[in-house]
Design a protein around this motif. Structure first.
Motif, PDB file in Angstrom:
ATOM      1  N   GLY A 223     -12.590  -9.071   8.046  1.00 48.40           N
ATOM      2  CA  GLY A 223     -11.957  -8.010   8.822  1.00 48.40           C
ATOM      3  C   GLY A 223     -12.227  -6.646   8.218  1.00 48.40           C
ATOM      4  N   THR A 224     -11.243  -5.775   8.332  1.00 43.55           N
ATOM      5  CA  THR A 224     -11.381  -4.418   7.801  1.00 43.55           C
ATOM      6  C   THR A 224     -10.883  -4.329   6.372  1.00 43.55           C
ATOM      7  OG1 THR A 224      -9.220  -3.811   8.663  1.00 43.55           O
ATOM      8  CG2 THR A 224     -11.123  -3.392  10.088  1.00 43.55           C
ATOM      9  N   GLY A 225     -10.358  -5.426   5.843  1.00 39.76           N
ATOM     10  CA  GLY A 225      -9.862  -5.447   4.472  1.00 39.76           C
ATOM     11  C   GLY A 225      -8.386  -5.118   4.354  1.00 39.76           C
ATOM     12  N   GLU A 226      -7.725  -4.835   5.479  1.00 37.54           N
ATOM     13  CA  GLU A 226      -6.301  -4.510   5.445  1.00 37.54           C
ATOM     14  C   GLU A 226      -5.427  -5.755   5.340  1.00 37.54           C
ATOM     15  OE1 GLU A 226      -5.701  -2.200   8.958  1.00 37.54           O
ATOM     16  OE2 GLU A 226      -6.993  -0.592   8.263  1.00 37.54           O
ATOM     17  N   ALA A 227      -5.919  -6.887   5.820  1.00 39.35           N
ATOM     18  CA  ALA A 227      -5.186  -8.151   5.758  1.00 39.35           C
ATOM     19  C   ALA A 227      -6.020  -9.145   4.961  1.00 39.35           C
ATOM     20  CB  ALA A 227      -4.935  -8.674   7.163  1.00 39.35           C
TER      21      ALA A 227
ATOM     22  N   TYR B  76     -14.595   4.500  13.092  1.00 34.41           N
ATOM     23  CA  TYR B  76     -13.408   4.583  12.242  1.00 34.41           C
ATOM     24  C   TYR B  76     -13.199   3.394  11.297  1.00 34.41           C
ATOM     25  CZ  TYR B  76     -12.396   8.340  15.456  1.00 34.41           C
ATOM     26  OH  TYR B  76     -12.482   9.483  16.194  1.00 34.41           O
ATOM     27  N   PHE B  77     -13.917   2.292  11.473  1.00 39.70           N
ATOM     28  CA  PHE B  77     -13.715   1.160  10.568  1.00 39.70           C
ATOM     29  C   PHE B  77     -14.958   0.285  10.522  1.00 39.70           C
ATOM     30  CE2 PHE B  77     -12.475  -0.622  14.641  1.00 39.70           C
ATOM     31  CZ  PHE B  77     -13.008  -1.894  14.604  1.00 39.70           C
ATOM     32  N   THR B  78     -15.012  -0.587   9.527  1.00 40.69           N
ATOM     33  CA  THR B  78     -16.067  -1.576   9.376  1.00 40.69           C
ATOM     34  C   THR B  78     -15.414  -2.949   9.314  1.00 40.69           C
ATOM     35  OG1 THR B  78     -17.440  -0.028   8.145  1.00 40.69           O
ATOM     36  CG2 THR B  78     -17.948  -2.358   7.882  1.00 40.69           C
ATOM     37  N   ASN B  79     -15.924  -3.884  10.111  1.00 46.14           N
ATOM     38  CA  ASN B  79     -15.410  -5.247  10.129  1.00 46.14           C
ATOM     39  C   ASN B  79     -16.495  -6.155   9.561  1.00 46.14           C
ATOM     40  OD1 ASN B  79     -14.065  -7.589  10.638  1.00 46.14           O
ATOM     41  ND2 ASN B  79     -13.977  -7.351  12.841  1.00 46.14           N
ATOM     42  N   SER B  80     -16.120  -7.077   8.692  1.00 46.52           N
ATOM     43  CA  SER B  80     -17.090  -7.970   8.060  1.00 46.52           C
ATOM     44  C   SER B  80     -16.683  -9.421   8.207  1.00 46.52           C
ATOM     45  CB  SER B  80     -17.222  -7.657   6.568  1.00 46.52           C
ATOM     46  OG  SER B  80     -17.643  -6.332   6.369  1.00 46.52           O
ATOM     47  N   ILE B  81     -17.688 -10.287   8.342  1.00 49.88           N
ATOM     48  CA  ILE B  81     -17.476 -11.728   8.306  1.00 49.88           C
ATOM     49  C   ILE B  81     -18.492 -12.318   7.343  1.00 49.88           C
ATOM     50  CG2 ILE B  81     -16.527 -11.897  10.637  1.00 49.88           C
ATOM     51  CD1 ILE B  81     -19.267 -12.855  11.554  1.00 49.88           C
ATOM     52  N   ASP B  82     -18.188 -13.504   6.835  1.00 55.90           N
ATOM     53  CA  ASP B  82     -19.078 -14.197   5.905  1.00 55.90           C
ATOM     54  C   ASP B  82     -19.258 -15.617   6.432  1.00 55.90           C
ATOM     55  OD1 ASP B  82     -20.549 -14.616   3.453  1.00 55.90           O
ATOM     56  OD2 ASP B  82     -18.805 -15.722   2.711  1.00 55.90           O
ATOM     57  N   ILE B  83     -20.503 -16.043   6.637  1.00 61.12           N
ATOM     58  CA  ILE B  83     -20.798 -17.392   7.105  1.00 61.12           C
ATOM     59  C   ILE B  83     -21.629 -18.075   6.036  1.00 61.12           C
ATOM     60  CG2 ILE B  83     -21.885 -18.785   8.892  1.00 61.12           C
ATOM     61  CD1 ILE B  83     -21.486 -16.384  10.782  1.00 61.12           C
ATOM     62  N   ARG B  84     -21.172 -19.242   5.611  1.00 58.60           N
ATOM     63  CA  ARG B  84     -21.890 -19.990   4.560  1.00 58.60           C
ATOM     64  C   ARG B  84     -22.170 -21.407   5.038  1.00 58.60           C
ATOM     65  NH1 ARG B  84     -21.164 -17.530  -0.897  1.00 58.60           N
ATOM     66  NH2 ARG B  84     -20.088 -15.598  -0.438  1.00 58.60           N
ATOM     67  N   PHE B  85     -23.431 -21.810   4.885  1.00 58.03           N
ATOM     68  CA  PHE B  85     -23.847 -23.158   5.236  1.00 58.03           C
ATOM     69  C   PHE B  85     -23.993 -23.952   3.944  1.00 58.03           C
ATOM     70  CE2 PHE B  85     -25.249 -20.504   8.691  1.00 58.03           C
ATOM     71  CZ  PHE B  85     -24.940 -21.256   9.809  1.00 58.03           C
TER      72      PHE B  85
END
Length: 101
Positions: free
Chosen positions: A28-32, A6-15
């Protein structure tokens, strides 16, 4: 990226070159709005310490090309100190999605 039915959660890690930390953004899911935290490198783990009213304790580790994200609730006393008791924990496995910058 972590997908469920029902949803996709995303994170971004940058070095950043020459820095001993990474920028960890929970999209997150883009809702917040996204939340950005500083993760320190300890061996093969990225660690985000718990901050009261901000985030739980977080560990991230790459195993066989997948990101294992482990979170653990931290319990606080009335003075804002951790109680030493461990709250519930959760683990999610993220698949790498690369985007051109």
């Amino acid at each position: 990226m972590y997908k469920t039915e029902y949803f996709t959660n995303s994170i971004d890690i940058r070095f950043e070159k020459g820095k001993n930390f990474a920028t960890f953004t929970d999209i997150g899911t883009g809702e917040a709005p996204p939340k950005t935290l500083k993760a320190t490198v300890k061996g093969n783990l990225l660690i985000i310490p718990a901050q009261q009213h901000q985030n739980d304790y977080v560990e991230a580790e790459v195993i066989k090309g997948k990101l294992y994200l482990r979170t653990r609730q931290v319990l606080w006393d009335k003075q804002g100190n951790t109680t030493g008791n461990k709250g519930s924990s959760d683990q999610r496995i993220f698949k790498r999605i690369t985007k051109k910058r």
